[in-house]
Motif scaffolding. Structure first.
Motif, PDB file in Angstrom:
ATOM      1  N   ALA A  92      -4.161  12.774 -47.397  1.00  0.00           N
ATOM      2  CA  ALA A  92      -3.158  13.178 -46.400  1.00  0.00           C
ATOM      3  C   ALA A  92      -2.303  14.377 -46.831  1.00  0.00           C
ATOM      4  O   ALA A  92      -2.001  15.236 -46.004  1.00  0.00           O
ATOM      5  CB  ALA A  92      -2.284  11.988 -46.011  1.00  0.00           C
ATOM      6  N   PRO A  93      -1.908  14.471 -48.113  1.00  0.00           N
ATOM      7  CA  PRO A  93      -1.046  15.601 -48.483  1.00  0.00           C
ATOM      8  C   PRO A  93      -1.726  16.959 -48.392  1.00  0.00           C
ATOM      9  O   PRO A  93      -1.063  17.986 -48.473  1.00  0.00           O
ATOM     10  CB  PRO A  93      -0.672  15.303 -49.944  1.00  0.00           C
ATOM     11  CG  PRO A  93      -1.002  13.865 -50.152  1.00  0.00           C
ATOM     12  CD  PRO A  93      -2.136  13.552 -49.238  1.00  0.00           C
ATOM     13  N   GLU A  94      -3.052  16.988 -48.246  1.00  0.00           N
ATOM     14  CA  GLU A  94      -3.706  18.296 -48.293  1.00  0.00           C
ATOM     15  C   GLU A  94      -4.619  18.553 -47.081  1.00  0.00           C
ATOM     16  O   GLU A  94      -5.613  19.247 -47.203  1.00  0.00           O
ATOM     17  CB  GLU A  94      -4.477  18.473 -49.598  1.00  0.00           C
ATOM     18  CG  GLU A  94      -5.528  17.427 -49.864  1.00  0.00           C
ATOM     19  CD  GLU A  94      -6.382  17.765 -51.098  1.00  0.00           C
ATOM     20  OE1 GLU A  94      -7.574  17.463 -51.071  1.00  0.00           O
ATOM     21  OE2 GLU A  94      -5.845  18.340 -52.080  1.00  0.00           O
ATOM     22  N   VAL A  95      -4.259  17.985 -45.938  1.00  0.00           N
ATOM     23  CA  VAL A  95      -5.075  18.264 -44.755  1.00  0.00           C
ATOM     24  C   VAL A  95      -4.351  19.192 -43.788  1.00  0.00           C
ATOM     25  O   VAL A  95      -3.132  19.326 -43.820  1.00  0.00           O
ATOM     26  CB  VAL A  95      -5.484  16.974 -44.002  1.00  0.00           C
ATOM     27  CG1 VAL A  95      -6.380  16.110 -44.871  1.00  0.00           C
ATOM     28  CG2 VAL A  95      -4.274  16.218 -43.508  1.00  0.00           C
ATOM     29  N   ALA A  96      -5.144  19.838 -42.915  1.00  0.00           N
ATOM     30  CA  ALA A  96      -4.597  20.680 -41.851  1.00  0.00           C
ATOM     31  C   ALA A  96      -4.532  19.839 -40.582  1.00  0.00           C
ATOM     32  O   ALA A  96      -5.486  19.158 -40.233  1.00  0.00           O
ATOM     33  CB  ALA A  96      -5.491  21.896 -41.637  1.00  0.00           C
ATOM     34  N   TRP A  97      -3.379  19.893 -39.901  1.00  0.00           N
ATOM     35  CA  TRP A  97      -3.172  19.044 -38.727  1.00  0.00           C
ATOM     36  C   TRP A  97      -3.266  19.820 -37.426  1.00  0.00           C
ATOM     37  O   TRP A  97      -2.594  20.834 -37.240  1.00  0.00           O
ATOM     38  CB  TRP A  97      -1.790  18.379 -38.798  1.00  0.00           C
ATOM     39  CG  TRP A  97      -1.700  17.332 -39.875  1.00  0.00           C
ATOM     40  CD1 TRP A  97      -1.066  17.454 -41.078  1.00  0.00           C
ATOM     41  CD2 TRP A  97      -2.265  16.015 -39.843  1.00  0.00           C
ATOM     42  NE1 TRP A  97      -1.207  16.295 -41.801  1.00  0.00           N
ATOM     43  CE2 TRP A  97      -1.938  15.384 -41.068  1.00  0.00           C
ATOM     44  CE3 TRP A  97      -3.030  15.301 -38.900  1.00  0.00           C
ATOM     45  CZ2 TRP A  97      -2.342  14.088 -41.382  1.00  0.00           C
ATOM     46  CZ3 TRP A  97      -3.426  14.002 -39.210  1.00  0.00           C
ATOM     47  CH2 TRP A  97      -3.084  13.403 -40.435  1.00  0.00           C
ATOM     48  N   VAL A 112      -8.228  18.226 -39.597  1.00  0.00           N
ATOM     49  CA  VAL A 112      -9.564  18.781 -39.782  1.00  0.00           C
ATOM     50  C   VAL A 112     -10.134  18.065 -41.001  1.00  0.00           C
ATOM     51  O   VAL A 112      -9.449  17.950 -42.023  1.00  0.00           O
ATOM     52  CB  VAL A 112      -9.500  20.298 -40.021  1.00  0.00           C
ATOM     53  CG1 VAL A 112     -10.892  20.865 -40.213  1.00  0.00           C
ATOM     54  CG2 VAL A 112      -8.796  20.982 -38.854  1.00  0.00           C
ATOM     55  N   ARG A 113     -11.360  17.568 -40.906  1.00  0.00           N
ATOM     56  CA  ARG A 113     -11.926  16.734 -41.987  1.00  0.00           C
ATOM     57  C   ARG A 113     -11.774  17.393 -43.355  1.00  0.00           C
ATOM     58  O   ARG A 113     -12.183  18.547 -43.534  1.00  0.00           O
ATOM     59  CB  ARG A 113     -13.415  16.460 -41.725  1.00  0.00           C
ATOM     60  CG  ARG A 113     -14.257  17.700 -41.770  1.00  0.00           C
ATOM     61  CD  ARG A 113     -15.726  17.497 -41.457  1.00  0.00           C
ATOM     62  NE  ARG A 113     -16.258  18.802 -41.082  1.00  0.00           N
ATOM     63  CZ  ARG A 113     -17.084  19.040 -40.088  1.00  0.00           C
ATOM     64  NH1 ARG A 113     -17.556  18.054 -39.364  1.00  0.00           N
ATOM     65  NH2 ARG A 113     -17.479  20.267 -39.817  1.00  0.00           N
ATOM     66  N   VAL A 145     -11.930  21.209 -44.973  1.00  0.00           N
ATOM     67  CA  VAL A 145     -10.677  21.940 -45.192  1.00  0.00           C
ATOM     68  C   VAL A 145      -9.728  21.118 -46.061  1.00  0.00           C
ATOM     69  O   VAL A 145      -9.507  19.930 -45.795  1.00  0.00           O
ATOM     70  CB  VAL A 145     -10.007  22.246 -43.832  1.00  0.00           C
ATOM     71  CG1 VAL A 145      -8.582  22.765 -44.033  1.00  0.00           C
ATOM     72  CG2 VAL A 145     -10.835  23.263 -43.053  1.00  0.00           C
ATOM     73  N   TRP A 147      -5.907  21.814 -47.903  1.00  0.00           N
ATOM     74  CA  TRP A 147      -4.848  22.814 -47.924  1.00  0.00           C
ATOM     75  C   TRP A 147      -4.359  23.118 -49.336  1.00  0.00           C
ATOM     76  O   TRP A 147      -3.242  22.822 -49.706  1.00  0.00           O
ATOM     77  CB  TRP A 147      -3.701  22.386 -47.019  1.00  0.00           C
ATOM     78  CG  TRP A 147      -3.154  23.576 -46.307  1.00  0.00           C
ATOM     79  CD1 TRP A 147      -1.960  24.174 -46.516  1.00  0.00           C
ATOM     80  CD2 TRP A 147      -3.823  24.344 -45.313  1.00  0.00           C
ATOM     81  NE1 TRP A 147      -1.841  25.273 -45.708  1.00  0.00           N
ATOM     82  CE2 TRP A 147      -2.976  25.400 -44.955  1.00  0.00           C
ATOM     83  CE3 TRP A 147      -5.067  24.269 -44.694  1.00  0.00           C
ATOM     84  CZ2 TRP A 147      -3.327  26.359 -44.003  1.00  0.00           C
ATOM     85  CZ3 TRP A 147      -5.414  25.211 -43.752  1.00  0.00           C
ATOM     86  CH2 TRP A 147      -4.531  26.233 -43.421  1.00  0.00           C
TER      87      TRP A 147
ATOM     88  N   VAL B  98      -3.781  24.392 -34.966  1.00  0.00           N
ATOM     89  CA  VAL B  98      -3.345  23.808 -36.233  1.00  0.00           C
ATOM     90  C   VAL B  98      -1.932  24.313 -36.498  1.00  0.00           C
ATOM     91  O   VAL B  98      -1.697  25.523 -36.500  1.00  0.00           O
ATOM     92  CB  VAL B  98      -4.258  24.226 -37.391  1.00  0.00           C
ATOM     93  CG1 VAL B  98      -3.720  23.719 -38.720  1.00  0.00           C
ATOM     94  CG2 VAL B  98      -5.673  23.706 -37.162  1.00  0.00           C
ATOM     95  N   THR B  99      -1.001  23.386 -36.689  1.00  0.00           N
ATOM     96  CA  THR B  99       0.397  23.784 -36.873  1.00  0.00           C
ATOM     97  C   THR B  99       0.950  23.398 -38.242  1.00  0.00           C
ATOM     98  O   THR B  99       1.979  23.908 -38.654  1.00  0.00           O
ATOM     99  CB  THR B  99       1.286  23.110 -35.812  1.00  0.00           C
ATOM    100  OG1 THR B  99       1.092  21.697 -35.907  1.00  0.00           O
ATOM    101  CG2 THR B  99       0.911  23.573 -34.411  1.00  0.00           C
ATOM    102  N   HIS B 100       0.243  22.476 -38.934  1.00  0.00           N
ATOM    103  CA  HIS B 100       0.730  22.017 -40.236  1.00  0.00           C
ATOM    104  C   HIS B 100      -0.396  22.050 -41.261  1.00  0.00           C
ATOM    105  O   HIS B 100      -1.522  21.651 -40.966  1.00  0.00           O
ATOM    106  CB  HIS B 100       1.252  20.577 -40.150  1.00  0.00           C
ATOM    107  CG  HIS B 100       2.562  20.472 -39.430  1.00  0.00           C
ATOM    108  ND1 HIS B 100       2.691  20.674 -38.079  1.00  0.00           N
ATOM    109  CD2 HIS B 100       3.806  20.194 -39.904  1.00  0.00           C
ATOM    110  CE1 HIS B 100       3.958  20.517 -37.728  1.00  0.00           C
ATOM    111  NE2 HIS B 100       4.669  20.231 -38.812  1.00  0.00           N
ATOM    112  N   GLY B 101      -0.060  22.523 -42.464  1.00  0.00           N
ATOM    113  CA  GLY B 101      -0.993  22.456 -43.588  1.00  0.00           C
ATOM    114  C   GLY B 101      -0.384  21.554 -44.637  1.00  0.00           C
ATOM    115  O   GLY B 101       0.683  21.851 -45.153  1.00  0.00           O
ATOM    116  N   GLY B 102      -1.070  20.433 -44.924  1.00  0.00           N
ATOM    117  CA  GLY B 102      -0.476  19.461 -45.830  1.00  0.00           C
ATOM    118  C   GLY B 102       0.794  18.922 -45.197  1.00  0.00           C
ATOM    119  O   GLY B 102       0.820  18.582 -44.016  1.00  0.00           O
ATOM    120  N   LEU B 103       1.892  18.892 -45.949  1.00  0.00           N
ATOM    121  CA  LEU B 103       3.115  18.297 -45.416  1.00  0.00           C
ATOM    122  C   LEU B 103       4.018  19.328 -44.747  1.00  0.00           C
ATOM    123  O   LEU B 103       5.055  18.999 -44.200  1.00  0.00           O
ATOM    124  CB  LEU B 103       3.850  17.560 -46.544  1.00  0.00           C
ATOM    125  CG  LEU B 103       2.970  16.511 -47.260  1.00  0.00           C
ATOM    126  CD1 LEU B 103       3.682  15.928 -48.475  1.00  0.00           C
ATOM    127  CD2 LEU B 103       2.534  15.407 -46.299  1.00  0.00           C
TER     128      LEU B 103
END
Lengths: 479, 479
Positions: A92-97, A112-113, A145, A147, B98-103
Motif C-alpha cells: 500500500a505505501p508504494e502504489v499509484a491511486w 495500479v497493480r 507500478v 512508487w 492517478v492523483t496519489h503516488g504512495g501516501l
C-alpha cells in the motif's frame, strides 16, 4: 558531425564512477531515454529487442512446464488489495491511486497493480470448484507500478515490465515443487542465456515477499561487487486462499483450500546484463540474448566488389541462423567499430579489399577483442562456434569474478572490514534472529541476500551475536 | 456431473438474441471471465492464446515493413495530454486519473494512457534532430484505458490490449504512404488470417481520430448486420509536430516539422472472429489463428491400441506443423464433440476400433460439419489441405454474407426502410456536410462507417439533403 563526435567520446570509466558508467552505457547504447514522466523510462528499440528475446526464451521454457498465459486487469480496487493483511502492508505505501474515471470521482479508489496476487486470487475464487480444476498454472506479461522515491533505468523504476506467474494447487507439496521448479527455470535461463551465474537460496523472513510463506531467490553479483536479486519464486501456502476463500472439493469430497505460488522476472535483468558483462567501451551482450549477433563492417567499401561480397556473407550467415546486420553507412570504419562495441554486438566481421583478395575476413570478439582470421567460405560454419565459445567464456568469467569477490566472515570485525573494503558477497553464519539482520544492516550496511541451498558450516556461531548458528547466509550490498 | 451438464446445455440461439448468444459463447468457450474490477475482463488461456497468435502474425508483418518495438510509460502528465487541443478534447472525458503516488498527492495528476500520441511526441521532440534520425517507425504492445460507461467483453472494455504504431517522417508524402501501408497490412491480415473481409476507406471528419488530419479504417460486417471498426490508421500531418515542437534539420539545412502517423489494432478483433464466424454451437476459429487446429477424439478409447494409435496420429500431425491435442479424458465422445465445437477447434479427428481396423479415421470440419474419411497414413498430408480449404471457405462465406447484407439507398425513405428492416451496410451518396451525418444518426440511427477507396456513383445527390453528392459512403449501425 556533432552526433558522431558524441558517440566516440569515451564513456566514464567504470573504475572511476560505476554509477555514471552505467548511466552512460544505458544512454549511449541507446537502450532507454528519460521521459517527462518522473521515474519512468522510454525503452528504445535496442533495449526493447533485448526484452523481446528474454520474453521469447522465458515464455518457451514456461510453456514446456505447462504454463498458460492470461491477462488480468491493471487496476485493483482498494478493498481487494486489503484482503490479505501482510500483502497490503507491504504494498500500500508504494502504489499509484486512481481516484477519477472520466469526469467523475470513483466510488472506490483503485491502485495500479504493483503485483497481481489479489487479482488472481479473486479470479481463482470464482474459477476453481473441483480438484478437476487444478492445478492452475497461469502467467501474464505486463507492466506494474511501484512508487519508488529514487529510480535508476532498468534497476528501479516506477513502472517496469515483467512476467508474473500465479499458480494454484491441490496440495502443499505440489505448490512447493512448482515454487522450486520455477526458481530453477530462472536460474537455468540466467546461466545458459544471460551468462550470469546465480546463487539459489531462500530469503529470510525479514526479506521475504509480503504475504508469502517462503520466498526463494536467485542472487547475482554485479561487476562493482553489489548484489542483484534476479528472480524470485514464492510459496504462499494457503494464506491467500484463506483470505480470498479459494476452496475446492477434493476427490474425498471434502472442501479444501488451494495452495498457491507466484514468481516473477523483470526488465531489471537488462540492468544485470550491463553490470555483469559491460566494460569501458560499453555494452557486451551474451550471444544468445543479443538482438544482433554479427556486425559486418566493410573496409574501403567503395572499392569494387566489397559491398557485394559483404552482402554474400550476410546472406550466408543468415542462412546459418545468425542475427546479422551490415553497416554500410558513410561513416568511418573506426566510428563503426566504436558503435558496434558500444552496442555490445558480440562479434564484428571486418573485410577490406586485401582480405577479399586473400579470400578471408577478420572476426573480432567483443568480449576479448581477439581477432580471428577466417576464410570467407568458412564464416558461416565458424562464427556459430566462436559465439558458442564466447557465451561459455562470458559465463565462466562472470563466475570467476563472483567467486573472487565472495568472502567469508566469522565475526563482526571481519564482516565490517570486508563490507568496507572488499565489495562482494560475504558468506557468514547466522543465528536466525532478525535482530542480528537489523544490526548488520544498521552497523555494516549489508542485507541478507539468501540462505543458499548449498549450505556450508563455516563456524558454529552467528557472525553477529555469537550465539549458536542455524544457517549460512550470503550477505551483501544490493541494488 | 454438474459441470458436464452446463457445457452441453444449448447456448442461446443467435437468431433469438444475438447479444446473449455472444455473451454465452465468450463465457462457455472460456475466453474471458468477469472480474471485481467494473468494466474490465480477465482474458483466460483460450482467449489469450488467440491474442498471442494475432500478436505473432501482426508483429511479423510489421517488422517486415521496418517497424521497431519500443515501450513508453503508461502515465501521461495532464500538461502533456493538453498540448494538442483536439486530442485532449477527444480523450480527456474518458481517461482514468492517478492523483496519489504512495501516501502522497501528486503535484500534477496523470492519466493512464488512453492512447500514446502525446508520449511519443514528447519522446520524438527529444530524439529527433536531423533528417538522419528519420523516419522513426516505432510500435508498442500494451494495454490502454478508456473509461467507457457501457462495456462488453472484447468489444468495449475499460482496459483493452492493443498495439499502437507511431511514426515520424521527413515529408507529408512519406507519412501518407506509411498510413496507407499500415492500413493495407491490417486489411491483408484480417482477410488472410482471420478470414474477415473488410472495406477499406477514409473516415469523415466527424468520425476521425482526435487530432488527425485523416483517419483511414477497415470496416467489417458482423453476422447480425452490425459494423465493426476493425483497425485504423491516422495521418497527423504536422499538427502534433507543431504542438510538441518536433523539428529536424533537413538536407537543405532548414528546420522543418516532421509528419506523423499512428495506427492500432486491438483485442476487439477476437470479438470480430466470434461474431463473423460463430454459430449456434459456439465459436468457429479460422485455422490460421486457432491455438489448437486439430482435436483428436478417440472413440471407445479403452479398447486395446486406440490411445496408442491416437498418439501416433498426434505425433504425425505435429510433425506436419499442425497444432494438435488429443482429448483422452474420461468423458463421453458426445461431450467431447460438444466441447470441441464450443471452443471452435477447426477440425476433429474421430477414430474408434472399427476405423482403426479399416486403417482410417473421420475428419469433421467445424464450419460445415462435413465428415471426410481419410486413411490414417494420409492424415498428415490431407488435414493441412482440409484446413486450407476451410480457411478459404470461411472468408468466402463471410464475404457472401456481407455482400448479401449490403444495400443501396437513394433517399431518406429508402435508407430509413433499410436501416429499420435489413441489418447490414448501406451504401449511399453524401454531400459532405456534417449536418446530414448528424441527421442520419438522429433520425435513422446510423453512422458513416467510411468513404470507401472504391467509389461508386450511385446517384448525383446526397441521400439526406438532395444536394449534389461528393462521396459514396458506407453507413451502418456499429459496435
Amino acid at each position: 558531425m556533432a552526433k558522431e563526435k558524441k558517440l566516440v567520446e569515451a564513456i566514464t570509466s567504470m573504475d572511476e564512477d560505476f554509477a555514471q558508467w552505467y548511466t552512460d552505457v544505458v544512454k549511449k547504447a541507446e537502450l532507454i531515454d528519460y521521459t517527462s514522466v518522473k521515474g519512468c523510462m522510454a525503452i528504445k528499440p535496442a533495449g526493447y529487442a533485448i526484452w523481446e528475446n528474454i520474453q521469447h526464451e522465458l515464455d518457451r521454457r514456461f510453456k514446456e512446464t505447462g504454463v498458460q498465459n492470461v491477462y488480468m486487469p491493471m487496476f485493483i480496487p482498494e478493498s481487494l488489495l486489503q484482503k490479505e493483511k501482510d500483502h497490503v502492508e507491504g504494498f500500500a505505501p508504494e502504489v499509484a491511486w486512481v481516484t477519477h474515471g472520466g469526469l467523475e470521482p470513483l466510488q472506490e479508489r483503485m491502485c495500479v497493480r504493483p503485483t497481481s496476487e489479489t487479482l488472481f486470487c479473486d479470479f481463482y475464487a470464482r474459477d476453481i470448484q473441483s480438484y478437476r480444476d487444478l492445478p492452475k498454472v497461469y502467467n501474464q506479461w505486463c507492466s506494474v507500478v511501484r512508487w519508488e522515491k529514487t529510480t535508476r533505468p532498468f534497476l528501479r523504476s516506477r513502472e517496469f515490465l515483467w512476467q508474473e506467474g500465479h499458480t494454484a494447487h491441490a496440495t502443499a507439496e505440489e505448490a512447493e515443487e512448482r515454487t522450486i521448479q520455477m526458481l530453477n527455470v530462472y536460474a537455468d535461463f540466467c546461466e545458459e542465456v544471460l551468462a550470469i551465474p546465480v546463487i539459489k537460496g531462500r530469503k529470510t523472513d525479514k526479506e521475504k515477499f509480503a504475504g508469502a510463506e517462503a520466498t526463494y531467490t536467485i542472487e547475482s553479483l554485479m561487476h562493482d561487487g553489489k548484489a542483484l536479486q534476479s528472480g524470485t519464486s514464492h510459496n504462499f501456502g494457503d494464506g491467500f486462499a484463506k483470505a480470498f476463500d479459494i476452496q475446492f472439493t477434493d476427490r474425498d469430497n471434502k472442501l479444501k483450500y488451494v495452495h498457491q505460488t507466484s514468481w516473477g522476472m523483470t526488465t531489471r535483468m537488462i540492468g544485470a546484463i550491463i553490470m555483469v558483462h559491460g566494460d569501458n567501451s560499453g555494452l557486451v551482450l551474451p550471444p544468445r540474448i543479443a538482438p544482433v549477433q554479427v556486425d559486418i563492417i566493410p573496409i574501403q567499401q567503395k572499392k569494387p566488389g566489397i559491398l557485394e561480397k559483404a552482402a554474400e556473407i550476410e546472406a550466408a550467415l543468415k542462412e546459418a541462423g545468425l542475427r546479422v546486420k551490415t553497416d554500410d553507412s558513410d561513416r568511418s570504419p573506426g566510428w563503426k567499430f566504436s558503435e558496434q562495441e558500444m552496442r555490445g554486438i558480440p562479434v564484428r566481421v571486418e573485410m577490406g579489399p586485401k582480405d577479399m583478395e586473400a579470400g578471408q575476413a577478420v572476426v573480432v570478439r567483443r568480449d576479448t577483442r581477439e581477432k580471428i582470421t577466417v576464410a570467407i567460405e568458412n564464416l558461416a560454419a565458424e562464427i556459430p562456434q566462436i559465439l558458442d565459445t564466447m557465451q561459455k567464456d562470458m559465463l565462466e568469467r562472470a563466475r570467476t569474478h563472483r567467486d573472487a569477490h565472495t568472502y567469508v566472515a566469522h565475526n563482526m570485525e571481519e564482516i565490517k572490514d570486508i563490507a568496507d573494503n572488499k565489495p562482494g558477497f560475504i558468506k557468514a553464519m547466522w543465528c536466525g534472529d532478525q535482530a542480528c539482520e537489523d544490526r548488520l544492516k544498521d552497523e555494516v550496511g549489508i542485507t541478507s541476500r539468501c540462505m543458499p541451498f548449498k549450505q556450508e558450516q563455516l563456524s558454529d556461531v552467528c557472525v553477529c551475536c555469537g550465539k549458536p548458528a542455524k544457517k549460512m547466509v550470503y550477505w551483501g550490498k544490493a541494488y
